[in-house]
Scaffold this motif. Structure first.
Motif, PDB file in Angstrom:
ATOM      1  N   ARG A   1       6.989  26.747 -80.482  1.00  0.00           N
ATOM      2  CA  ARG A   1       6.961  26.286 -79.089  1.00  0.00           C
ATOM      3  C   ARG A   1       7.837  25.052 -78.887  1.00  0.00           C
ATOM      4  O   ARG A   1       8.461  24.884 -77.830  1.00  0.00           O
ATOM      5  CB  ARG A   1       5.523  26.018 -78.667  1.00  0.00           C
ATOM      6  CG  ARG A   1       4.716  27.301 -78.481  1.00  0.00           C
ATOM      7  CD  ARG A   1       3.389  27.034 -77.809  1.00  0.00           C
ATOM      8  NE  ARG A   1       2.427  26.478 -78.747  1.00  0.00           N
ATOM      9  CZ  ARG A   1       1.264  25.948 -78.367  1.00  0.00           C
ATOM     10  NH1 ARG A   1       0.955  25.880 -77.086  1.00  0.00           N
ATOM     11  NH2 ARG A   1       0.427  25.490 -79.267  1.00  0.00           N
ATOM     12  N   GLU A   2       7.920  24.203 -79.885  1.00  0.00           N
ATOM     13  CA  GLU A   2       8.787  23.032 -79.760  1.00  0.00           C
ATOM     14  C   GLU A   2      10.254  23.440 -79.693  1.00  0.00           C
ATOM     15  O   GLU A   2      11.037  22.852 -78.940  1.00  0.00           O
ATOM     16  CB  GLU A   2       8.549  22.087 -80.937  1.00  0.00           C
ATOM     17  CG  GLU A   2       7.223  21.334 -80.854  1.00  0.00           C
ATOM     18  CD  GLU A   2       6.962  20.502 -82.084  1.00  0.00           C
ATOM     19  OE1 GLU A   2       7.601  20.766 -83.130  1.00  0.00           O
ATOM     20  OE2 GLU A   2       6.121  19.588 -82.017  1.00  0.00           O
ATOM     21  N   ARG A   3      10.637  24.439 -80.472  1.00  0.00           N
ATOM     22  CA  ARG A   3      12.026  24.918 -80.416  1.00  0.00           C
ATOM     23  C   ARG A   3      12.339  25.516 -79.049  1.00  0.00           C
ATOM     24  O   ARG A   3      13.426  25.303 -78.492  1.00  0.00           O
ATOM     25  CB  ARG A   3      12.274  25.957 -81.510  1.00  0.00           C
ATOM     26  CG  ARG A   3      12.239  25.404 -82.930  1.00  0.00           C
ATOM     27  CD  ARG A   3      12.498  26.487 -83.938  1.00  0.00           C
ATOM     28  NE  ARG A   3      13.860  26.977 -83.847  1.00  0.00           N
ATOM     29  CZ  ARG A   3      14.291  28.090 -84.474  1.00  0.00           C
ATOM     30  NH1 ARG A   3      13.450  28.807 -85.199  1.00  0.00           N
ATOM     31  NH2 ARG A   3      15.546  28.466 -84.348  1.00  0.00           N
ATOM     32  N   LEU A   4      11.378  26.258 -78.493  1.00  0.00           N
ATOM     33  CA  LEU A   4      11.575  26.832 -77.165  1.00  0.00           C
ATOM     34  C   LEU A   4      11.662  25.731 -76.105  1.00  0.00           C
ATOM     35  O   LEU A   4      12.462  25.821 -75.169  1.00  0.00           O
ATOM     36  CB  LEU A   4      10.434  27.789 -76.844  1.00  0.00           C
ATOM     37  CG  LEU A   4      10.343  29.046 -77.724  1.00  0.00           C
ATOM     38  CD1 LEU A   4       9.043  29.792 -77.450  1.00  0.00           C
ATOM     39  CD2 LEU A   4      11.532  29.968 -77.502  1.00  0.00           C
ATOM     40  N   ALA A   5      10.829  24.699 -76.256  1.00  0.00           N
ATOM     41  CA  ALA A   5      10.872  23.578 -75.315  1.00  0.00           C
ATOM     42  C   ALA A   5      12.228  22.876 -75.369  1.00  0.00           C
ATOM     43  O   ALA A   5      12.774  22.456 -74.332  1.00  0.00           O
ATOM     44  CB  ALA A   5       9.747  22.596 -75.618  1.00  0.00           C
TER      45      ALA A   5
ATOM     46  N   ILE B   1       0.158  21.207 -75.770  1.00  0.00           N
ATOM     47  CA  ILE B   1       1.010  21.302 -74.586  1.00  0.00           C
ATOM     48  C   ILE B   1       1.277  19.915 -74.010  1.00  0.00           C
ATOM     49  O   ILE B   1       2.398  19.608 -73.578  1.00  0.00           O
ATOM     50  CB  ILE B   1       0.373  22.233 -73.538  1.00  0.00           C
ATOM     51  CG1 ILE B   1       0.333  23.662 -74.090  1.00  0.00           C
ATOM     52  CG2 ILE B   1       1.156  22.188 -72.229  1.00  0.00           C
ATOM     53  CD1 ILE B   1      -0.303  24.668 -73.157  1.00  0.00           C
TER      54      ILE B   1
ATOM     55  N   THR C   1       6.145  31.192 -72.454  1.00  0.00           N
ATOM     56  CA  THR C   1       5.875  31.304 -73.888  1.00  0.00           C
ATOM     57  C   THR C   1       5.442  29.975 -74.499  1.00  0.00           C
ATOM     58  O   THR C   1       4.602  29.945 -75.397  1.00  0.00           O
ATOM     59  CB  THR C   1       7.122  31.839 -74.618  1.00  0.00           C
ATOM     60  OG1 THR C   1       7.520  33.071 -74.016  1.00  0.00           O
ATOM     61  CG2 THR C   1       6.827  32.094 -76.089  1.00  0.00           C
ATOM     62  N   ILE C   2       5.997  28.857 -74.025  1.00  0.00           N
ATOM     63  CA  ILE C   2       5.607  27.575 -74.627  1.00  0.00           C
ATOM     64  C   ILE C   2       4.166  27.210 -74.307  1.00  0.00           C
ATOM     65  O   ILE C   2       3.604  26.306 -74.928  1.00  0.00           O
ATOM     66  CB  ILE C   2       6.543  26.423 -74.194  1.00  0.00           C
ATOM     67  CG1 ILE C   2       6.518  26.225 -72.682  1.00  0.00           C
ATOM     68  CG2 ILE C   2       7.959  26.667 -74.694  1.00  0.00           C
ATOM     69  CD1 ILE C   2       7.349  25.053 -72.218  1.00  0.00           C
ATOM     70  N   ASN C   3       3.550  27.919 -73.368  1.00  0.00           N
ATOM     71  CA  ASN C   3       2.153  27.663 -73.034  1.00  0.00           C
ATOM     72  C   ASN C   3       1.185  28.592 -73.781  1.00  0.00           C
ATOM     73  O   ASN C   3      -0.019  28.528 -73.532  1.00  0.00           O
ATOM     74  CB  ASN C   3       1.938  27.813 -71.525  1.00  0.00           C
ATOM     75  CG  ASN C   3       2.455  26.628 -70.739  1.00  0.00           C
ATOM     76  OD1 ASN C   3       1.832  25.572 -70.721  1.00  0.00           O
ATOM     77  ND2 ASN C   3       3.604  26.786 -70.098  1.00  0.00           N
TER      78      ASN C   3
ATOM     79  N   LEU D   1      10.765  31.434 -71.194  1.00  0.00           N
ATOM     80  CA  LEU D   1      10.575  30.201 -71.962  1.00  0.00           C
ATOM     81  C   LEU D   1       9.353  29.436 -71.465  1.00  0.00           C
ATOM     82  O   LEU D   1       8.517  28.990 -72.257  1.00  0.00           O
ATOM     83  CB  LEU D   1      11.815  29.315 -71.855  1.00  0.00           C
ATOM     84  CG  LEU D   1      13.048  29.703 -72.668  1.00  0.00           C
ATOM     85  CD1 LEU D   1      14.234  28.839 -72.278  1.00  0.00           C
ATOM     86  CD2 LEU D   1      12.786  29.580 -74.167  1.00  0.00           C
TER      87      LEU D   1
ATOM     88  N   ARG E   1       9.539  34.560 -81.944  1.00  0.00           N
ATOM     89  CA  ARG E   1      10.299  34.623 -80.701  1.00  0.00           C
ATOM     90  C   ARG E   1      11.794  34.466 -80.950  1.00  0.00           C
ATOM     91  O   ARG E   1      12.503  33.759 -80.222  1.00  0.00           O
ATOM     92  CB  ARG E   1       9.807  33.562 -79.698  1.00  0.00           C
ATOM     93  CG  ARG E   1       8.353  33.732 -79.266  1.00  0.00           C
ATOM     94  CD  ARG E   1       8.085  35.107 -78.654  1.00  0.00           C
ATOM     95  NE  ARG E   1       6.796  35.176 -77.987  1.00  0.00           N
ATOM     96  CZ  ARG E   1       5.656  35.548 -78.571  1.00  0.00           C
ATOM     97  NH1 ARG E   1       5.649  35.867 -79.855  1.00  0.00           N
ATOM     98  NH2 ARG E   1       4.532  35.614 -77.886  1.00  0.00           N
TER      99      ARG E   1
ATOM    100  N   MET F   1       4.025  18.368 -76.068  1.00  0.00           N
ATOM    101  CA  MET F   1       5.364  18.858 -75.732  1.00  0.00           C
ATOM    102  C   MET F   1       5.829  18.304 -74.389  1.00  0.00           C
ATOM    103  O   MET F   1       7.013  18.018 -74.197  1.00  0.00           O
ATOM    104  CB  MET F   1       5.377  20.387 -75.727  1.00  0.00           C
ATOM    105  CG  MET F   1       5.322  20.984 -77.121  1.00  0.00           C
ATOM    106  SD  MET F   1       5.656  22.754 -77.128  1.00  0.00           S
ATOM    107  CE  MET F   1       4.196  23.338 -76.263  1.00  0.00           C
TER     108      MET F   1
END
Length: 207
Positions: free
Chosen positions: A149-153, A179, A138-140, A135, A108, A182
């Motif tokens: 996903r952590e970077r997106l969060a 999830i 995608t984190i889901n 965002l 991503r 996060m």
């Protein structure tokens, strides 16, 4: 910047150079620039360089060339301030394109790049909604690596959007361990007092 007054220049360039030379001592005095020796000066901090680069691109164009560059610190700083100073609708649409295109980008990287603009951009910019939505979706996605996903969060946290705490609270109730994790991290980093009881309950979460 290096003084090149010994080179033949046009009249317009000479006026611009003269203006720059008059401004340099003031900018050094204000600690925006610093002398490096050999008639050279540089920005005293990368943030200054990023701001002026972002402002220049917002005023004069060149965002496509900036986006196409390999990732490096100067590009990232300029990207952050570009989003604050310009209408990033066009670049946002080009970077994110369609969800199918994003899925082919396993890390991503385009979404991470576009989400840099959220940090400093006013909340009323219409293109923010597209990035925030992508965002949150995608984190889901469980098939993505947890690190991505952590970077997106974290980009969501940086956005300072008032709806982000609610999103992380909902994530804390997810049946998926990653999830929930996060959601916990997000609420903790946001110092979200409304989630204290739920965070305390997670101590006894067997997963």
């Amino acid at each position: 910047y290096k003084d090149q007054s010994d080179q033949p220049v046009s009249a317009d360039h000479a006026v611009a150079s003269s203006t720059v030379r008059r401004l340099i001592p003031q900018m050094v005095s204000n600690r925006v620039l610093t002398y490096r020796g050999g008639d050279r000066v540089s920005f005293a901090h990368p943030v200054y360089a990023g701001y002026f680069a972002g402002r220049g691109i917002a005023n004069l164009g060149g965002e496509n060339e900036l986006i196409a560059q390999p990732d490096w610190s100067g590009k990232m700083q300029a990207m952050e301030y570009y989003g604050m100073l310009a209408d990033a609708s066009g670049p946002t649409n080009r970077l994110l394109q369609t969800l199918d295109d994003q899925r082919r980008d396993g890390f991503r990287s385009n979404l991470l790049l576009a989400s840099l603009w959220l940090k400093n951009a006013p909340h009323n910019r219409p293109w923010r909604q597209r990035i925030m939505r992508d965002l949150a979706m995608t984190i889901n996605r469980s098939e993505l690596p947890l690190g991505v996903r952590e970077r997106l969060a974290f980009r969501l946290i940086q956005s300072r959007d008032p709806g982000v705490p609610t999103l992380f609270r909902k994530m804390m109730l997810s049946p998926q361990n990653a999830i929930r994790l996060m959601g916990n991290l997000g609420c903790g980093l946001l110092n979200d007092t409304q989630s204290i009881n739920d965070l305390a309950a997670m101590i006894y979460d067997p997963d």
